[in-house]
Structure formats: C-alpha cells, structure tokens
Design a protein around this motif. Structure first.
Motif, PDB file in Angstrom:
ATOM      1  N   UNK A 168       0.892  -1.204  -0.081  1.00 45.32           N
ATOM      2  CA  UNK A 168      -0.079  -0.002  -0.006  1.00 45.32           C
ATOM      3  C   UNK A 168       0.992   1.036  -0.008  1.00 45.32           C
ATOM      4  N   UNK A 169       1.916   1.122   0.771  1.00 46.80           N
ATOM      5  CA  UNK A 169       2.828   2.402   0.650  1.00 46.80           C
ATOM      6  C   UNK A 169       3.486   2.519  -0.630  1.00 46.80           C
ATOM      7  N   UNK A 170       3.902   1.646  -1.167  1.00 42.53           N
ATOM      8  CA  UNK A 170       4.475   1.775  -2.651  1.00 42.53           C
ATOM      9  C   UNK A 170       3.470   2.234  -3.440  1.00 42.53           C
ATOM     10  N   UNK A 171       2.220   1.688  -3.551  1.00 44.97           N
ATOM     11  CA  UNK A 171       1.359   1.954  -4.574  1.00 44.97           C
ATOM     12  C   UNK A 171       0.786   3.570  -4.303  1.00 44.97           C
ATOM     13  N   UNK A 188      -9.630   4.004  -5.534  1.00 45.49           N
ATOM     14  CA  UNK A 188      -9.592   5.569  -5.306  1.00 45.49           C
ATOM     15  C   UNK A 188     -10.559   5.818  -4.201  1.00 45.49           C
ATOM     16  N   UNK A 189     -11.473   5.217  -3.704  1.00 48.13           N
ATOM     17  CA  UNK A 189     -12.290   5.441  -2.530  1.00 48.13           C
ATOM     18  C   UNK A 189     -12.065   4.994  -1.226  1.00 48.13           C
ATOM     19  N   UNK A 196      -6.618  -3.713  -5.042  1.00 51.17           N
ATOM     20  CA  UNK A 196      -7.512  -4.258  -6.056  1.00 51.17           C
ATOM     21  C   UNK A 196      -6.307  -4.973  -6.896  1.00 51.17           C
ATOM     22  N   UNK A 197      -6.857  -6.141  -7.676  1.00 51.73           N
ATOM     23  CA  UNK A 197      -6.082  -6.864  -8.690  1.00 51.73           C
ATOM     24  C   UNK A 197      -6.807  -6.892  -9.930  1.00 51.73           C
ATOM     25  N   UNK A 198      -5.941  -6.267 -11.190  1.00 51.26           N
ATOM     26  CA  UNK A 198      -6.495  -5.906 -12.257  1.00 51.26           C
ATOM     27  C   UNK A 198      -5.746  -6.695 -13.323  1.00 51.26           C
ATOM     28  N   UNK A 199      -6.376  -7.403 -14.406  1.00 49.70           N
ATOM     29  CA  UNK A 199      -5.896  -7.991 -15.471  1.00 49.70           C
ATOM     30  C   UNK A 199      -6.329  -7.372 -16.981  1.00 49.70           C
TER      31      UNK A 199
END
Length: 535
Positions: free
Chosen positions: A389-392, A494-495, A500-503
């Motif tokens: 989370x900190x990296x993102x 964003x909220x 979340x994992x997205x492909x």
C-alpha cells in the motif's frame, strides 16, 4: 504383519517413539556441535588461465578476432531460451582446451545435471583442468557422483560452507546456524578464461525446460571481453576462500565399485530418450561455428562485474566489500525509469523508503514479482505484502505474476534456498525466478541477486551491470507488452484505499487472485513475525 520401523516393533507407543527420535536428533546435534571442519592446510592452489595463455586457445583466438573490433567493450548474448542456455554450457565444455571454472548454488541430481557432469568429465579426459565449486546446500544426493568426478586427476571439486553430517545436512543449521545460514548463491561457468555464462540459472531440469511440470525461463548472458577477466578473478577468490573445502576432505573417496556404478548411471542417463532432445539441442546450436564466422549475435557494451567478497560467507565482509555497496555506485540514482524483476521481493522499510523516494521525485518505478498464487514461500510474500500500500500510494507500479501465464515471461521455481518455515509452503504452480533490472533505458543488471535481505546480508551474489541502451530498451518493452498480459497489476481503490487486482480482462478483484483463505490468513500471521532478515 508389522511394517519394519513401526514404533510397536520396539515395544513403545508412537508418541514415546517419536519423542525418543527427537531426543536422539538433539543429542546428535550436540555431539556434532563439538566437531569442527577439516583443516584447509595443504589445500591445493590454482589460478585462472593467464591472459596470454588464454588468448592462445582455440576459443581465445576466435574471441580475440571479434573483441579486437570492439576495444574495451564486452560482447553480450542473452540466453533466454532454456534449451539454448543448456546447449551453450555444454558447448563451452566441449570446446574448452585448457580450463573450466564452474560455480553454482544448485546442481540437481537429474537428467541435465548428469549430462553437464558428464560434459565436465569428458573435458577432463581431454586434458582440461576442471574446477567445480558448489554450495553444499544445493546438491542433494550427489556426494558419490561428485566424489567420483573429483577422483579424476584433472578435476577438483570444492564445497562452500559445507555440512559435517552428510546423511542429514539440516542438522548443520542446529549446530552452526550462523555459518550454515550463509550460502553461495553465485552462478557462473567460464571456459579458458575467455567466455563466461552468468545469470540466474542453476543446473537442473527445471531451469532448462526439461520437466513436464514446473519450468524456469530464467535469464543468463554469455559474455566475452574484459568482464570475463573479472569473473575469473572472482572465481579465484572464492576458490581460495576460507569457505571452500575440498570434497575429498568431507566425503569418503569412492571405491572402484562406486566409480563403476557412477559410469553406469551416467551411461543410462545419456542413453535415455529424455536426454536425446538435449543432446540434439547441443548439436543444433551454431555457437562455435558462428563465433568462428564472426556472425554470432552479440551486443557490445561496457560491462562490469558486481560480486560479494567471499568472506561474506563467514560474516567477515566489510560493507564496502558487498555487492549492494558497489551496485549503488554502478547504477547511480535513476533519473527517469527503474524496471525491476525480482522473484523474492522483500523491500524492508529501508528499501520501501528508497522506491517511494524515487517515485515521489517523478521516476517511473515498475516492479514485477510473484503473486500469492505463484509464490512457493508464503513467508517471503508476507515480507513483500506489508509494503504494497505504501509503494502504490507513492505511485510505484506493481505487477504480480500469474501462476500459469499463457505468455510466459518467466516460469516456475521452488525457492532456491529451500529453507521454508513450518507452514510457509505456497503454490506449486508457476513462480518468478529471473533476477534483473533496467535503469533509465540505459543499463541493465543480470545476475543472481534477489531484492531481499537474504541476498543483501547473508548469501553471496554476483551479476553484470551492462551499459546497453539496446538491452535496457528491450527490457522496457517487456514491461510494456508481455508483463501486463502475464500478471495482475495491483492498484489502490480510489475511494476506499483497499488493494485491487486488475488484469484488463475481468472485473478488479478485492482479494488476492487464485489464493485460498488459509494462504491469506497465513500471510497475515507471518507479517506479524520479525523474520524479514531471514527472507
């Protein structure tokens, strides 16, 4: 009918039996703790082939013609295909005339492992001096074969940080943990001191695409030019180090019957249908002929070896003797981009500060590592997960490899050091194994170094920094095209700020894809433990 070894055969209950087994193991460990490694006094001394003699070999003359056209530069050929990576090693052994210096962490007791041992044996039969240095944790079941090879007058085998009790090496972690926990992770094979192969691959069927299941599409480079002299010098330092013990001082010399059995086993492997395809790969590789014709595909660039001082294996290296110190000097401060591939990415708080700092300054940082579904060591994933989370939040782009990607960027591997914590076993599917990064589309690193505390502080490592915009651009292209197809991108909602994992195919997932509840629970539990330094 009772099976042999049943506790009831000894007139005791199972609980009592296993308690006595445990006490016996502890007692044996205590006895071994009082033992010491054999003396290194009288150990033979040898050096890499001097430059003048190296230039006078067949390989040296062929290399000399092409390197003369690129003074001061190192010729690099990427070995991405696993069959080519195997064939290149065998061909170097076949064409070596004077010396073979071979250094590996893992050497499997399987088809390709035996084929490469036989390639070394055949070279020795031709009069080539073979020096084989293996970490003693990575060659299970090969003591007899290695001792038989060592019996050849032109071969010497040494073991790095060896274990005294050969039948059950893990006891060494009880009796001498500080030393046994430090392993030689280096990988190199150098022929006649003029051509070398370095990178992430160990020796074994999985690494060369020879299994029906797990595969590692790892990354090596074949190099010729000034960097080879640096690899040879590093090998000499490890060969003469206080951690390198002749196998003859640790393993009973083989009997005549054992030597005959070794040759018989090798012959059976070589005649197998499984081995035939690998022999064909060696015949099909036009490496030597292309080198003679001067049309072998090479990228010419300044290259420099980064390597830990071997004293790191005994916790005696000073900070300025470590690869990580020199990497900082060689890489500099990324100004535009950093693309990093690391199978065991455990950044720690300090590393996270570094990546966050880059991203905050506007550097595009992209990292590919294992997903929870792909990793084989949950403890390692826990050391990475707590920092996501900190990296993102800082803008770092995180990709996590899918366990069985159709467009395979890399293939699967068990954790090399295999020192899994109880209950830490993860997926048996695909997992990342390559170890590389690119900076500012100007230079790349290829080697054995994982971005984790174990590589930084415990294991010895090596790799090449290559100042090549061509290779760096190729790596950036992999991140643009192939990585998104083979991985999940991890994002922050964003909220809610949740992961979340997205492909790009399915709806974003709110839990780690293809993972079980117990894996996720185990990772959360492991995140609470102070184990980062071991990962």
């Amino acid at each position: 009918m009772r099976r042999p070894g049943n506790p009831a055969d000894f007139g005791v209950g199972s609980a009592t039996f296993f308690r006595w087994r445990w006490l016996a193991a502890v007692a044996l460990a205590g006895l071994l703790a009082g033992c010491s490694l054999p003396s290194l006094e009288g150990r033979s001394q040898s050096k890499a082939l001097p430059a003048a003699e190296a230039r006078d070999t067949r390989l040296g003359r062929a290399v000399g013609v092409v390197t003369a056209q690129h003074p001061g530069l190192t010729g690099i050929h990427s070995l991405e295909d696993p069959r080519e990576a195997f064939a290149a090693r065998v061909q170097l052994a076949q064409h070596a005339e004077r010396t073979l210096d071979v250094q590996y962490y893992i050497w499997r007791n399987d088809t390709t492992g035996h084929l490469l041992l036989e390639a070394l044996h055949s070279a020795a039969d031709r009069g080539v001096r073979v020096r084989l240095l293996l970490d003693d944790h990575g060659h299970a079941g090969l003591d007899e074969e290695l001792a038989s090879l060592d019996a050849h007058p032109n071969v010497e085998v040494r073991l790095f940080n060896p274990f005294l009790f050969r039948p059950f090496k893990p006891l060494g972690f009880l009796t001498d943990f500080s030393r046994a926990n430090r392993r030689m992770h280096n990988k190199s094979l150098t022929a006649d001191s003029v051509i070398t192969i370095v990178g992430g691959r160990n020796v074994g069927d999985e690494y060369f695409g020879a299994t029906d299941g797990v595969l590692f599409a790892d990354l090596d480079v074949l190099a010729m030019g000034p960097a080879v002299e640096q690899v040879s010098s590093a090998f000499d330092a490890y060969w003469a180090s206080a951690s390198a013990y002749p196998i003859a001082s640790l393993v009973t010399p083989p009997s005549a019957e054992a030597l005959t059995a070794f040759r018989h086993r090798t012959a059976l492997v070589e005649r197998s249908e499984f081995a035939a395809s690998y022999k064909q790969a060696v015949r099909d590789l036009p490496f030597y002929e292309s080198l003679i014709r001067k049309d072998y595909s090479l990228v010419w660039a300044p290259a420099h070896l980064l390597v830990d001082d071997p004293s790191k294996g005994l916790a005696l290296a000073e900070p300025e003797q470590l690869l990580l110190h020199h990497m900082t000097e060689a890489v500099g401060v990324p100004m535009r981009t950093l693309d990093l591939v690391s199978p065991y990415f455990v950044p720690t708080d300090a590393g996270t500060d570094y990546f966050v700092g880059l991203a905050v300054r506007g550097v595009r940082v992209r990292i590919l590592t294992n997903s929870l579904a792909a990793t084989d060591v949950l403890a390692v994933h826990s050391g990475y997960a707590r920092h996501r989370q900190r990296l993102l939040a800082a803008g770092v782009v995180l990709y996590e490899l899918k366990p069985d990607p159709t467009d395979r960027v890399v293939k699967a591997a068990p954790r090399e050091d295999s020192r899994r914590m109880p209950g830490s076993s993860g997926s048996s599917g695909s997992s990342l194994h390559a170890k590389t990064f690119g900076v500012d589309t100007e230079r790349v690193f290829v080697g054995s170094f994982n971005f984790d505390p174990r590589s930084a502080r415990l294991n010895t490592e090596l790799g090449l920094i290559i100042d090549s915009p061509e290779l760096a651009a190729a790596m950036a292209q992999v991140f643009e095209v192939r990585v998104p197809r083979s991985s999940w991108e991890v994002r922050l909602d964003p909220e809610s700020g949740a992961l979340r994992w997205v492909d790009g195919i399915r709806q974003p997932l709110s839990v780690e894809p293809m993972s079980s509840w117990w894996q996720r629970a185990a990772v959360r539990l492991l995140e609470l433990l102070p184990i980062d330094w071991m990962l």
